[in-house]
Every structure is written in C-alpha cells, then in structure tokens.
Design a protein around this motif. Sequence first.
Motif, PDB file in Angstrom:
ATOM      1  N   ASP A   4       0.808  -1.217   0.000  1.00  0.00           N
ATOM      2  CA  ASP A   4       0.000   0.000   0.000  1.00  0.00           C
ATOM      3  C   ASP A   4       0.844   1.272   0.000  1.00  0.00           C
ATOM      4  OD1 ASP A   4      -2.378  -1.455   0.085  1.00  0.00           O
ATOM      5  OD2 ASP A   4      -2.347  -1.569   2.278  1.00  0.00           O
ATOM      6  N   PHE A   5       2.155   1.124   0.097  1.00  0.00           N
ATOM      7  CA  PHE A   5       3.022   2.288   0.215  1.00  0.00           C
ATOM      8  C   PHE A   5       3.992   2.380  -0.958  1.00  0.00           C
ATOM      9  CE2 PHE A   5       1.869   0.802   4.451  1.00  0.00           C
ATOM     10  CZ  PHE A   5       1.290   1.940   4.985  1.00  0.00           C
ATOM     11  N   LEU A   6       4.619   3.545  -1.079  1.00  0.00           N
ATOM     12  CA  LEU A   6       5.712   3.700  -2.038  1.00  0.00           C
ATOM     13  C   LEU A   6       6.930   3.017  -1.418  1.00  0.00           C
ATOM     14  CD1 LEU A   6       6.757   6.960  -3.888  1.00  0.00           C
ATOM     15  CD2 LEU A   6       8.441   5.380  -2.973  1.00  0.00           C
ATOM     16  N   ASN A   7       7.405   1.982  -2.079  1.00  0.00           N
ATOM     17  CA  ASN A   7       8.507   1.202  -1.532  1.00  0.00           C
ATOM     18  C   ASN A   7       9.828   1.581  -2.185  1.00  0.00           C
ATOM     19  OD1 ASN A   7       7.484  -1.181   0.326  1.00  0.00           O
ATOM     20  ND2 ASN A   7       5.939  -0.860  -1.255  1.00  0.00           N
ATOM     21  N   ASN A  23      16.482  -2.395  10.063  1.00  0.00           N
ATOM     22  CA  ASN A  23      15.027  -2.371  10.121  1.00  0.00           C
ATOM     23  C   ASN A  23      14.480  -1.401   9.079  1.00  0.00           C
ATOM     24  OD1 ASN A  23      14.851  -4.159  12.305  1.00  0.00           O
ATOM     25  ND2 ASN A  23      15.118  -2.520  13.793  1.00  0.00           N
ATOM     26  N   SER A  24      13.418  -1.796   8.408  1.00  0.00           N
ATOM     27  CA  SER A  24      12.770  -0.912   7.443  1.00  0.00           C
ATOM     28  C   SER A  24      12.167   0.281   8.177  1.00  0.00           C
ATOM     29  CB  SER A  24      11.684  -1.657   6.671  1.00  0.00           C
ATOM     30  OG  SER A  24      12.242  -2.724   5.931  1.00  0.00           O
ATOM     31  N   VAL A  82       5.727   6.345   2.726  1.00  0.00           N
ATOM     32  CA  VAL A  82       6.923   5.771   2.114  1.00  0.00           C
ATOM     33  C   VAL A  82       7.495   4.691   3.029  1.00  0.00           C
ATOM     34  CG1 VAL A  82       9.253   6.240   1.287  1.00  0.00           C
ATOM     35  CG2 VAL A  82       7.449   7.923   0.919  1.00  0.00           C
ATOM     36  N   MET A  83       7.829   3.545   2.444  1.00  0.00           N
ATOM     37  CA  MET A  83       8.471   2.452   3.161  1.00  0.00           C
ATOM     38  C   MET A  83       9.872   2.280   2.583  1.00  0.00           C
ATOM     39  SD  MET A  83       7.419   0.239   5.566  1.00  0.00           S
ATOM     40  CE  MET A  83       5.673  -0.040   5.251  1.00  0.00           C
ATOM     41  N   LYS A 120       9.766  -2.936 -10.583  1.00  0.00           N
ATOM     42  CA  LYS A 120       9.250  -4.295 -10.765  1.00  0.00           C
ATOM     43  C   LYS A 120      10.321  -5.229 -11.297  1.00  0.00           C
ATOM     44  CE  LYS A 120       4.429  -2.923 -11.534  1.00  0.00           C
ATOM     45  NZ  LYS A 120       3.279  -2.943 -12.475  1.00  0.00           N
ATOM     46  N   SER A 121      11.293  -4.689 -12.023  1.00  0.00           N
ATOM     47  CA  SER A 121      12.356  -5.510 -12.587  1.00  0.00           C
ATOM     48  C   SER A 121      13.390  -5.938 -11.544  1.00  0.00           C
ATOM     49  CB  SER A 121      13.063  -4.751 -13.718  1.00  0.00           C
ATOM     50  OG  SER A 121      13.609  -3.536 -13.234  1.00  0.00           O
ATOM     51  N   ASP A 122      13.389  -5.282 -10.368  1.00  0.00           N
ATOM     52  CA  ASP A 122      14.329  -5.648  -9.308  1.00  0.00           C
ATOM     53  C   ASP A 122      13.876  -6.942  -8.637  1.00  0.00           C
ATOM     54  OD1 ASP A 122      15.854  -3.353  -9.751  1.00  0.00           O
ATOM     55  OD2 ASP A 122      14.653  -2.172  -8.347  1.00  0.00           O
ATOM     56  N   LYS A 123      14.803  -7.855  -8.414  1.00  0.00           N
ATOM     57  CA  LYS A 123      14.467  -9.127  -7.770  1.00  0.00           C
ATOM     58  C   LYS A 123      14.061  -8.935  -6.319  1.00  0.00           C
ATOM     59  CE  LYS A 123      17.580 -11.846 -10.698  1.00  0.00           C
ATOM     60  NZ  LYS A 123      18.780 -12.727 -10.709  1.00  0.00           N
ATOM     61  N   ASN A 124      14.691  -7.957  -5.661  1.00  0.00           N
ATOM     62  CA  ASN A 124      14.404  -7.675  -4.258  1.00  0.00           C
ATOM     63  C   ASN A 124      14.916  -6.280  -3.932  1.00  0.00           C
ATOM     64  OD1 ASN A 124      17.284  -8.019  -3.810  1.00  0.00           O
ATOM     65  ND2 ASN A 124      16.888 -10.228  -3.813  1.00  0.00           N
ATOM     66  N   SER A 125      14.711  -5.845  -2.705  1.00  0.00           N
ATOM     67  CA  SER A 125      15.093  -4.485  -2.345  1.00  0.00           C
ATOM     68  C   SER A 125      16.608  -4.313  -2.247  1.00  0.00           C
ATOM     69  CB  SER A 125      14.430  -4.067  -1.022  1.00  0.00           C
ATOM     70  OG  SER A 125      14.837  -4.891   0.050  1.00  0.00           O
ATOM     71  N   LEU A 126      17.338  -5.393  -1.991  1.00  0.00           N
ATOM     72  CA  LEU A 126      18.796  -5.293  -1.999  1.00  0.00           C
ATOM     73  C   LEU A 126      19.297  -4.967  -3.397  1.00  0.00           C
ATOM     74  CD1 LEU A 126      21.624  -5.549  -0.852  1.00  0.00           C
ATOM     75  CD2 LEU A 126      21.442  -8.046  -1.093  1.00  0.00           C
TER      76      LEU A 126
END
Length: 220
Positions: free
Chosen positions: A24-27, A98-99, A106-107, A67-73
């Motif tokens: 629900d947030f901008l990640n 911690n996030s 924003v997250m 969306k093309s990123d596999k994960n946040s790292l």
Amino acid sequence: MDNKKINELKKQFSMIADINGREDFLNSSILIPLVFMEGEYHFIFQKRNKNIRQGGEVCFPGGRIDKSDKNSLETALRETYEEFNIRKEKIQIIGRLNSVFSPVGVMVDGYAGIMDIRSLEDIKFNMSEVEYIFSVPVSFFEKNSPAKHYVQIKAHPSVIDKNGNEINLLPVDQFNLPKVYSKPWGNSKYAIYLYKYNNEVIWGLTARFIIDFINRLKKS
C-alpha cells in the motif's frame, strides 16, 4: 570503528524481515555506504541535486523499487551504481537494517555495505542526481546524540480538492462506523531526528537508519 567491530556487527543483522501492508506504500531501498578512511570507517552521504525531488536534502544512495528488481537489496545496489557509479562487485553487504516507515506513505529498506574504494575521489557521482558527496566518521554518531523534535500526525477521512469540493475518502455512514471517524482523528506525534555536522543537517529517515546502525554497533 575498526574491522573487528565490523565482524561483530554482522551478528546484529538479519536478512529476513517484512511488513504487513507493504504494497500500500511507495517502496524504496537505500544503501548505507561505509568506507575505511583515515584509520576508521566513515558513512558516505550525498546532497541531492536541487532540481530533483527532495532536492537539497542529505541522504544515502537509493530509490524506488522497480518491478524488474528481484528484491530491495538489488534496488539499493542498482541505485548506488546509478548515483555513485560503484558496481555491486565493489560493495560488501554486511546486513539489513530495520525498514523505516514515513507517515507520508513511504516504506524504505536499508542495507549497510562496505565500499571497496580508497577515498571519495573514487566515487564518480551522477551530477544530474547528486550535487556533491561528503563523509562523516561513524565515531561522530557514536559520540553525539541527535536532536529530537516532533510533528503531529492525524488521519483525515476526507480532503478538499483544488475546486473547494470535499472528497469523502472513508464512507463512515455507509459502513455504520462510529461517528468519531467522520472527522480527523488521532493525535500521534512522530519523532524527527536531526544531526548537525559542520554545515550539514542529516535528518529524517536518513537519521533513523543511522540510529539503528549505531544501536546495533553498541551491542556488538
């Protein structure tokens, strides 16, 4: 902080974490860059180009999760390359912090990583996004606590558009919710942390990540 502390610090991190309702947030995701210079580790900060969103603010490299990123790292490493021109092969990730959630929706995920460079001159930053970069010894944050202020947060069930019309966001009557929720509610205070280093102010989400890092460091 030295290499012995770095090895102990790794034990304080976990690569497994998530948050209910994240979608629900901008990640976004950032890298907290560490460079060993002058006998100790330094954080590397950037001053954002004044012509982009949140221009003129001090922050770590990072940005929106694609969306093309596999994960946040992967996001953090990609953005660091785009802004600092440092490839992921030159970065040793030591852990995830911690996030951080901002009340503006924003997250942000954060990863601490050591850059394999000798000095700031090795960072050929992208001038369209970054005005300049600077470093601060980690020991500065160990010895100095941030200033702490507050903003007030309230939930608004309706908003007024540019034409002066009220837009109902939460249909209180339709769902027979308590009438108290038909008007702004809540009186929460959200802490804003600020560090002053020379002429730079390091604050907001960036400061929260630093506090998390320093707390882990002190436990190491």
